[in-house]
Motif scaffolding. Structure first.
Motif, PDB file in Angstrom:
ATOM      1  N   ASP A 178       0.853  -1.259   0.203  1.00 29.79           N
ATOM      2  CA  ASP A 178       0.066   0.201   0.106  1.00 29.79           C
ATOM      3  C   ASP A 178       0.956   1.350  -0.028  1.00 29.79           C
ATOM      4  O   ASP A 178       0.525   2.197  -0.516  1.00 29.79           O
ATOM      5  CB  ASP A 178      -1.057   0.025   1.141  1.00 29.79           C
ATOM      6  N   TRP A 179       1.841   1.055   0.759  1.00 28.99           N
ATOM      7  CA  TRP A 179       3.121   2.359   0.635  1.00 28.99           C
ATOM      8  C   TRP A 179       3.412   2.524  -0.584  1.00 28.99           C
ATOM      9  O   TRP A 179       3.535   3.507  -1.183  1.00 28.99           O
ATOM     10  CB  TRP A 179       3.830   2.042   1.783  1.00 28.99           C
TER      11      TRP A 179
ATOM     12  N   HIS B 102       0.954   4.001  -3.165  1.00 34.07           N
ATOM     13  CA  HIS B 102       0.848   5.340  -2.803  1.00 34.07           C
ATOM     14  C   HIS B 102       1.927   6.321  -3.316  1.00 34.07           C
ATOM     15  O   HIS B 102       1.779   7.230  -4.156  1.00 34.07           O
ATOM     16  CB  HIS B 102       0.855   5.691  -1.251  1.00 34.07           C
TER      17      HIS B 102
ATOM     18  N   HIS C  83       2.067   6.472  -7.179  1.00 31.29           N
ATOM     19  CA  HIS C  83       1.099   7.667  -7.630  1.00 31.29           C
ATOM     20  C   HIS C  83       1.693   9.027  -7.414  1.00 31.29           C
ATOM     21  O   HIS C  83       1.651   9.978  -8.344  1.00 31.29           O
ATOM     22  CB  HIS C  83      -0.215   7.376  -7.167  1.00 31.29           C
TER      23      HIS C  83
END
Length: 274
Positions: free
Chosen positions: A252-253, A256, A259
């Motif tokens: 998830d990091w 993020h 992006h």
């Protein structure tokens, strides 16, 4: 580390001296990974450094990098002034964050063949449209874009008996403007996310995603996309399972930061950041 199972060390002088592949063979270049852990299945080392390949050759067509070229040698290369994209060479070499011992032994080809997400030579070669030349056992050769050559960790596009000979970076890629972003969980840690963008005179954008994904991902746009189009393109090309998950960063990091860096690179190359 001593490799106690090795029974033979071959040093071929030319291509004709390369042996027929047999189980237990391994090609040796820098050996920084090969000698870093036990290799109980190996029996024979084939030393590619004895072939005497010139590490670098700069021509009007671009830059040819021998698979046995040391990282330190590549970092010391002084490109022609017109090759503005070659600034990525130094930045990617320093993304190793390695000791001088590694710098002076690790090879460009070895980094590609390992296929590790954080391999910065993979980032460099994919961003600059690199193409691998591979020697085949029948005496021929084949060419594969680096983005396709690296299939995942320890998964190069090589069959037994094939040898990675060189990586060619075309001049057309070396004269493009470039933007670089890298993140790690610690100041001197392994890359958890590494993105490179390049742009030509026509305003197109090529975005290379590495370190955050199990294999390199390349996205090409004819013009700088909107923020929404960029986000959609990333999510379409990078499914959740493709984000890497290890001690150097959670998926998830990594998503993020991918992006975030993609937007920053788009803005920088589009001229939004002055």
């Amino acid at each position: 580390m001593d490799l106690n199972a090795i029974t033979s060390h071959l040093r071929p002088a030319d291509r004709g001296g390369l042996p027929v592949h047999q189980p237990g063979d391994a090609c040796l270049a820098g050996g920084t990974w090969l000698f870093s852990e036990p290799q109980p299945t190996l029996r024979r080392l084939i030393d590619l450094t004895s072939l005497g390949w010139a590490p670098l050759a700069a021509t009007e067509d671009g830059l040819a990098i021998a698979a046995t070229c040391k990282v330190a040698t590549l970092d010391a290369f002084e490109p022609p002034a017109a090759w503005i994209g070659a600034e990525l060479i130094g930045r990617c070499c320093r993304a190793f964050l390695a000791s001088f011992k590694i710098w002076n032994m690790a090879t460009v080809g070895g980094n590609l063949c390992m296929g590790l997400p954080a391999g910065p030579m993979i980032s460099l070669a994919v961003a600059l449209d690199g193409v691998c030349t591979i020697w085949t056992p029948d005496g021929g050769e084949r060419r594969v874009p680096v983005v396709d050559f690296v299939r995942g960790p320890l998964q190069p596009d090589l069959v037994p008996g094939e040898v990675l000979r060189r990586i060619d970076l075309p001049r057309a890629a070396l004269v493009r403007r470039a933007a670089f972003r890298r993140a790690s969980l610690t100041p001197l840690g392994r890359s958890g996310v590494l993105l490179i963008g390049t742009s030509g005179a026509g305003g197109d954008l090529a975005l290379t995603v590495t370190a955050s994904t199990r294999r390199p991902v390349r996205l090409d746009f004819d013009a700088p996309p909107s923020a929404d189009d960029l986000a959609r393109a990333i999510d379409m090309r990078i499914e959740p399972a493709l984000y890497y998950d290890d001690i150097h960063g959670r998926p998830d990091w990594r998503r993020h930061m991918t992006h975030l860096f993609a937007r920053e690179i788009r803005d920088e190359l589009a001229g939004a950041i002055r």
